[in-house]
Scaffold this motif. Structure first.
Motif, PDB file in Angstrom:
ATOM      1  N   GLU C 185       0.849  -1.184   0.000  1.00 31.60           N
ATOM      2  CA  GLU C 185       0.000   0.000   0.000  1.00 31.60           C
ATOM      3  C   GLU C 185       0.892   1.244   0.000  1.00 31.60           C
ATOM      4  N   PRO C 186       0.642   2.219  -0.899  1.00 29.80           N
ATOM      5  CA  PRO C 186       1.478   3.427  -0.910  1.00 29.80           C
ATOM      6  C   PRO C 186       1.582   4.088   0.473  1.00 29.80           C
ATOM      7  N   ARG C 187       0.488   4.075   1.234  1.00 31.76           N
ATOM      8  CA  ARG C 187       0.531   4.691   2.553  1.00 31.76           C
ATOM      9  C   ARG C 187       1.534   3.967   3.477  1.00 31.76           C
ATOM     10  N   ALA C 188       1.544   2.657   3.389  1.00 28.21           N
ATOM     11  CA  ALA C 188       2.460   1.870   4.220  1.00 28.21           C
ATOM     12  C   ALA C 188       3.913   2.094   3.780  1.00 28.21           C
ATOM     13  N   LEU C 189       4.119   2.201   2.474  1.00 28.59           N
ATOM     14  CA  LEU C 189       5.474   2.429   1.958  1.00 28.59           C
ATOM     15  C   LEU C 189       5.976   3.810   2.373  1.00 28.59           C
ATOM     16  N   ALA C 190       5.070   4.806   2.345  1.00 28.02           N
ATOM     17  CA  ALA C 190       5.452   6.149   2.773  1.00 28.02           C
ATOM     18  C   ALA C 190       5.811   6.142   4.259  1.00 28.02           C
ATOM     19  N   GLU C 191       5.039   5.402   5.032  1.00 31.81           N
ATOM     20  CA  GLU C 191       5.298   5.278   6.468  1.00 31.81           C
ATOM     21  C   GLU C 191       6.672   4.640   6.723  1.00 31.81           C
ATOM     22  N   ALA C 192       7.008   3.637   5.933  1.00 28.98           N
ATOM     23  CA  ALA C 192       8.314   2.994   6.073  1.00 28.98           C
ATOM     24  C   ALA C 192       9.437   3.995   5.803  1.00 28.98           C
ATOM     25  N   ALA C 193       9.226   4.851   4.801  1.00 30.96           N
ATOM     26  CA  ALA C 193      10.245   5.861   4.487  1.00 30.96           C
ATOM     27  C   ALA C 193      10.365   6.862   5.632  1.00 30.96           C
ATOM     28  N   ARG C 194       9.220   7.195   6.238  1.00 27.31           N
ATOM     29  CA  ARG C 194       9.241   8.134   7.362  1.00 27.31           C
ATOM     30  C   ARG C 194      10.092   7.575   8.500  1.00 27.31           C
ATOM     31  N   LEU C 195       9.841   6.326   8.842  1.00 29.38           N
ATOM     32  CA  LEU C 195      10.594   5.718   9.938  1.00 29.38           C
ATOM     33  C   LEU C 195      12.079   5.621   9.616  1.00 29.38           C
ATOM     34  N   HIS C 196      12.340   5.252   8.369  1.00 27.62           N
ATOM     35  CA  HIS C 196      13.724   5.047   7.928  1.00 27.62           C
ATOM     36  C   HIS C 196      14.541   6.336   8.054  1.00 27.62           C
ATOM     37  N   LEU C 197      13.914   7.488   7.755  1.00 21.35           N
ATOM     38  CA  LEU C 197      14.678   8.738   7.677  1.00 21.35           C
ATOM     39  C   LEU C 197      14.557   9.628   8.919  1.00 21.35           C
ATOM     40  N   ARG C 198      13.569   9.336   9.756  1.00 26.59           N
ATOM     41  CA  ARG C 198      13.264  10.252  10.860  1.00 26.59           C
ATOM     42  C   ARG C 198      14.491  10.622  11.698  1.00 26.59           C
ATOM     43  N   GLU C 199      15.161   9.608  12.173  1.00 29.54           N
ATOM     44  CA  GLU C 199      16.295   9.843  13.062  1.00 29.54           C
ATOM     45  C   GLU C 199      17.404  10.631  12.357  1.00 29.54           C
ATOM     46  N   ARG C 200      17.594  10.266  11.093  1.00 32.13           N
ATOM     47  CA  ARG C 200      18.647  10.930  10.324  1.00 32.13           C
ATOM     48  C   ARG C 200      18.361  12.422  10.190  1.00 32.13           C
ATOM     49  N   PHE C 201      17.103  12.756   9.918  1.00 30.50           N
ATOM     50  CA  PHE C 201      16.726  14.167   9.805  1.00 30.50           C
ATOM     51  C   PHE C 201      17.036  14.901  11.108  1.00 30.50           C
ATOM     52  N   LEU C 202      16.680  14.281  12.219  1.00 24.27           N
ATOM     53  CA  LEU C 202      16.759  14.987  13.486  1.00 24.27           C
ATOM     54  C   LEU C 202      18.203  15.182  13.946  1.00 24.27           C
ATOM     55  N   LYS C 203      19.127  14.393  13.418  1.00 24.60           N
ATOM     56  CA  LYS C 203      20.514  14.548  13.896  1.00 24.60           C
ATOM     57  C   LYS C 203      21.469  15.143  12.856  1.00 24.60           C
ATOM     58  N   SER C 204      21.002  15.321  11.621  1.00 23.62           N
ATOM     59  CA  SER C 204      21.922  15.795  10.570  1.00 23.62           C
ATOM     60  C   SER C 204      22.377  17.233  10.800  1.00 23.62           C
ATOM     61  N   LYS C 205      23.645  17.451  10.516  1.00 29.87           N
ATOM     62  CA  LYS C 205      24.224  18.783  10.723  1.00 29.87           C
ATOM     63  C   LYS C 205      24.373  19.552   9.406  1.00 29.87           C
ATOM     64  N   VAL C 206      24.422  18.811   8.295  1.00 29.78           N
ATOM     65  CA  VAL C 206      24.639  19.459   6.992  1.00 29.78           C
ATOM     66  C   VAL C 206      23.611  18.943   5.995  1.00 29.78           C
ATOM     67  N   ALA C 207      23.035  19.872   5.227  1.00 24.76           N
ATOM     68  CA  ALA C 207      22.101  19.470   4.177  1.00 24.76           C
ATOM     69  C   ALA C 207      22.506  20.096   2.856  1.00 24.76           C
ATOM     70  N   ILE C 208      22.146  19.370   1.782  1.00 24.56           N
ATOM     71  CA  ILE C 208      22.407  19.890   0.434  1.00 24.56           C
ATOM     72  C   ILE C 208      21.087  19.937  -0.313  1.00 24.56           C
ATOM     73  N   SER C 209      20.864  21.056  -0.986  1.00 20.56           N
ATOM     74  CA  SER C 209      19.632  21.192  -1.767  1.00 20.56           C
ATOM     75  C   SER C 209      19.945  21.817  -3.113  1.00 20.56           C
ATOM     76  N   GLY C 210      18.924  21.836  -3.956  1.00 20.41           N
ATOM     77  CA  GLY C 210      18.950  22.691  -5.146  1.00 20.41           C
ATOM     78  C   GLY C 210      17.962  23.804  -4.873  1.00 20.41           C
ATOM     79  N   ALA C 211      17.377  24.349  -5.926  1.00 23.31           N
ATOM     80  CA  ALA C 211      16.288  25.304  -5.741  1.00 23.31           C
ATOM     81  C   ALA C 211      15.469  25.323  -7.018  1.00 23.31           C
ATOM     82  N   ASN C 212      14.165  25.554  -6.867  1.00 25.70           N
ATOM     83  CA  ASN C 212      13.320  25.693  -8.050  1.00 25.70           C
ATOM     84  C   ASN C 212      13.455  27.091  -8.641  1.00 25.70           C
TER      85      ASN C 212
END
Lengths: 243, 192, 463
Positions: C185-212
């Motif tokens: 289910e797409p909702r379940a897959l999105a939830e898995a991605a949330r769990l997978h990345l949550r901790e990483r987001f909260l502890k990361s010190k450096v981010a890289i982006s582009g811009a629209n």
């Protein structure tokens, strides 16, 4: 009204019946038809394949041959779009070529445009008692913006049952030399178009371009579907007397 | 030559003699919308956010009901009669909270969008991002009809967050599903 | 670690021929592109002034490009004034080196990333890996591509070629912590991605982006996204590095009123995407670096016809309506920029010396659906035709086209050729040899008529 017929090289060589149909249709509607014998090809294949010099030579030839006519009628949306849409991009602004193009290009009409916009008729008095579906070819649809002109003409044909083609606006996959340069994708697009045509139950597939019809028709024939292809001009030229 | 000088020189060479342009702005600057609140509510609802239209006098009471037992982050600058919250700016504190209550800077009816500019009652950007539940109050007079009016009202010097529904993704078969990294529940109270 | 397209062998026709045989891929792409076509048509149809917005969008981008030097300098000043740092990169190597050094200065070896076409184009993840820095993609589709060690195949949804079942397989296979009983289910897959990345987001010190978009007048950067991964990267880390192509500029703040209507509706087919972040310089104590990237863009800018490709806002509407893309898939284009826009952008950015890049301008039937869908009115067919004239043609084809041109340029020669074909019409085989077999493999040839139209006219009318 005196009009010049631009037959196009594909029709001239492979589909003379379309040219004869245009002549008989236009005469029936009171036009005097001339066929400038020096005409050859609009140059689209060369330009669109990347051979601009050859294409420009052919375009120059075209503008010379058709200079001086009030109206030029072409039974091809693609070739008419080439002259009207692409010729102006091939010439340098302010050059002699630009003047010649500005002179000739606006007078070139695809058949259904000429009938509806210039002659102001949408009922040409045709008779064709068959189930027909219509494929709007890309250059007539998105290049010339023909809109519903061809289907208006078909709807007024006595006896004709017009059935809507699903996903009609999708390209059939011909695309000139695309058909041989990218045969796999071209064939896949053609197969989907054929599936949609067969789904309509039509006896005849009609379009304003024989080049696209040659591609779809070639696939229809290879699959032994029994569906015929006919150019718009041939259906509009058909009358009760002729049946 | 520095990269800067080289790039600028190449740009100048590339566009030398190119024609000048002018921008035709024939699009709508604002739209005639008879019921801004109704349209905004409908468009927010389309994103599967929860919407309540509440008379101003009843907003504090309704907020108290909605917040219930939740431990909410409530930034400074909100009316005194709104629910009290817990403080918190560190990521760990935000992550531990149940939700966040804020006002907004401007809202767009046509697109169902809320814009936060970190002004009074809106908190820092992280505060409306990390908690899983966002309860946002929009005053009717903050709603504009379309995007051009919103852009005109906003101050680019402030960090801006445009929010249109709860977090979502279309990355699986191009179908939108709600709930990824941002708040999975967005509840909007329109104060009339 | 996702792979890079650089130096990919093959040609578009060969790659596409393989792809059209893959029925799963065909099904996935058809389903996804047709879904988005319908959504886009609805939200575009809702705006009575769509064509006016489109005309304004085109003109604003043309104005940007016409005075790009001025706007770049203005942007640099505005960002610097707001406490940010601006760097200039001539090419991919220089940009990758700048970003690597900035990360090194923070002492970090892991960074989180917001989906960005520019950093894909320069192969930033691979370059950072070589410097000992791991870059984690956080956009769901990018994550699917990265975990699956795959190539992106779409500008907006790089994993468009994967369906839900395949995505579930990748997650089960590659994620460290997968929720138990994960369904597709797409909702379940999105939830898995949330769990997978949550901790990483909260502890990361450096981010890289582009811009629209970047607004020269104010120095503001704009990122549109859906999931909130963008906000996580742009907001939480102490250091933010944005790598942005120089053509992403808009002259003025008010220009956003046009593009924030054009982009979401063209790209995800929504009235507005869930989240848009705008920031100017250093915000809320964050250290901000902007890397302005050329990497071939100034060469494109020098081409009078081709420069319109720089108007592109990466919405991917042209991919979604393209019948060729739908059947060939994104990988066939061998570039991070697939589809119609890729067919004009890649050969201009990379040149046309490889067989693959030289085949891209031909990866189109010139049907014009892309031009019609483009929110900034890039005449993609026009640029394709222009590029075809610049390709080095194969000698046999060149010779054939010369002969055809010579015959077609004269009525007498044309008539003679027609009569020759007519005379031998019964001898034309059902299957043609050589390159023309490409026609007869799947289609019958039309019958050659007894007489050309011009001969018929000559016989019946001229007399």
């Amino acid at each position: 009204m005196r009009v010049a017929l631009f037959i196009t090289c594909v029709n001239d060589t492979l589909f003379p019946g379309t040219g004869k149909a245009v002549v008989s249709l236009l005469r029936r509607l009171g036009c005097e038809v001339d066929f400038p014998a020096a005409q050859t090809c609009c140059g689209q294949m060369h330009v669109n394949t990347g051979y601009r010099d050859e294409g420009v030579r052919l375009a120059r030839h075209f503008t010379e041959v058709f200079a001086g006519y009030d109206a030029v009628v072409a039974p091809s949306g693609s070739c008419a779009a080439m002259v009207r849409e692409q010729y102006p991009k091939l010439v340098r602004p302010g050059s002699r070529g630009a003047t010649a193009v500005a002179e000739v290009a606006p007078k070139v009409h695809e058949l259904s445009e000429f009938l509806i916009d210039v002659l102001k008729v949408d009922d040409v008095g045709a008779y064709f008692p068959h189930r027909v579906t219509y494929h709007p070819t890309c250059h007539s649809l998105r290049g010339l913006h023909l809109g519903d002109r061809p289907t208006r003409l078909l709807q007024n044909v006595r006896g004709l049952e017009l059935v809507e083609l699903p996903a009609a606006q999708e390209c059939c996959g011909f695309g000139g030399t695309f058909a041989v340069k990218n045969p796999a994708v071209s064939a896949a697009m053609g197969a989907d178009k054929v599936r949609n045509v067969l789904g309509t139950g039509a006896e005849v597939l009609c379009a304003a371009d024989n080049s696209c019809l040659m591609h779809i028709g070639g696939t229809l024939n290879r699959q032994r579907t029994g569906v015929r292809i006919m150019h718009l001009a041939e259906i509009l030229a058909a009358t009760e007397e002729a049946q | 030559m520095s990269a800067r000088e080289e790039i600028l020189a190449k740009v100048r060479r590339a566009v030398a003699g190119a024609p000048e342009t002018s921008v035709p702005r024939g699009y709508r600057m604002s739209n005639q919308v008879s019921d801004l609140v109704g349209l905004f509510a409908e468009r927010v609802d389309d994103y599967r956010a929860v919407v309540h239209v509440v008379p101003a006098a009843e907003v504090p009471g309704r907020l108290a009901e909605l917040v219930g037992e939740r431990r909410m982050i409530v930034p400074e600058g909100l009316p005194a009669d709104w629910p009290r919250g817990i403080g918190g700016t560190s990521v760990a504190e935000l992550d531990a909270a149940d939700g966040v209550l804020t006002g907004c800077a401007v809202a767009i009816a046509e697109t169902g969008t809320i814009v936060l500019d970190t002004g009074p009652g809106q908190g820092r950007r992280a505060q409306t991002l990390v908690p899983d539940y966002h309860l946002c109050v929009v005053r009717a007079d903050q709603i504009v009809s379309g995007v051009p009016e919103a852009v005109a009202r906003l101050d680019p010097a402030r960090p801006l967050t445009w929010i249109s529904g709860p977090s979502a993704t279309s990355d699986i078969e191009l179908n939108r599903v709600e709930g990824v990294h941002g708040p999975r529940t967005l509840e909007v109270v329109i104060s009339t | 670690m996702s792979s890079t397209f650089l130096g990919m062998p093959g040609s578009f026709p060969k790659n596409a021929a393989k792809a059209v045989q893959n029925s799963q891929l065909r099904y996935n792409l058809r389903k996804a592109t047709h879904t988005i076509r319908g959504k886009r048509a609805n939200v575009v149809g809702e705006l009575p002034d769509w064509q006016e917005l489109r005309a304004a969008g085109k003109a604003i981008k043309d104005e940007t490009l016409r005075h790009l030097d001025r706007y770049l300098v203005q942007m640099e000043e505005a960002v610097t004034r707001a406490g940010g740092h601006v760097h200039w990169a001539r090419d991919a190597d220089e940009a990758n080196r700048i970003v690597g050094e900035l990360i090194k200065a923070t002492g970090e070896t892991e960074v989180v990333k917001v989906k960005s076409m520019a950093t894909q184009e320069i192969g930033l993840n691979e370059a950072l890996a070589a410097q000992g820095v791991t870059a984690y993609e956080t956009d769901l589709a990018e994550l699917i591509v990265q975990l699956g060690d795959d190539f992106p195949s779409h500008i907006l949804v790089p994993a468009i070629h994967r369906n839900r079942a395949e995505i579930r397989e990748i997650f089960l296979d590659k994620m460290e912590k997968v929720p138990e009983g994960l369904t597709d289910e797409p909702r379940a897959l999105a939830e898995a991605a949330r769990l997978h990345l949550r901790e990483r987001f909260l502890k990361s010190k450096v981010a890289i982006s582009g811009a629209n978009f970047m607004v020269a007048e104010t120095g503001t950067l704009v990122v549109l996204e859906s999931e909130g991964n963008g906000r996580m990267c742009l907001t939480l880390p102490e250091t933010l590095i944005s790598v942005v192509g120089i053509e992403k500029l808009l002259p003025a703040w008010r220009d956003l009123e046009v593009f924030l209507q054009l982009l979401p509706r063209s790209s995800t087919g929504e009235r507005m995407n869930p989240y848009t972040s705008m920031w100017t310089g250093s915000v809320e104590g964050q250290d901000f670096h902007l890397v302005l990237l050329d990497n071939g863009r100034t060469d494109v800018l020098a081409d009078e016809v081709g420069r319109q490709a720089l108007r592109c806002i990466r919405c991917s509407a042209c991919l979604n309506v393209c019948p060729v893309y739908e059947r060939a898939g994104g990988h066939a284009y061998g570039s991070v920029y697939p589809g119609p826009i890729g067919a004009i952008l890649t050969p201009q950015l990379r040149g046309m010396s490889s067989e693959l890049d030289a085949s891209l301008p031909y990866a189109s039937s010139l049907c014009g659906a892309c031009f019609e869908a483009c929110p900034v009115a890039i005449d993609i067919p026009e640029v394709l035709v222009d590029l075809r004239a610049k390709v080095r043609h194969k000698p046999a084809e060149r010779a054939g086209m010369r002969v055809a041109g010579w015959i077609l340029n004269d009525q007498v020669r044309l008539a003679k050729a027609q009569r020759l074909a007519t005379r031998f019409r019964k001898l034309v085989p059902k299957r043609l040899p050589g390159p023309l077999s490409a026609w007869t493999d799947t289609r019958d040839l039309p019958d050659i008529p007894e007489e050309s139209f011009r001969d018929w006219w000559e016989r019946n009318e001229r007399a």
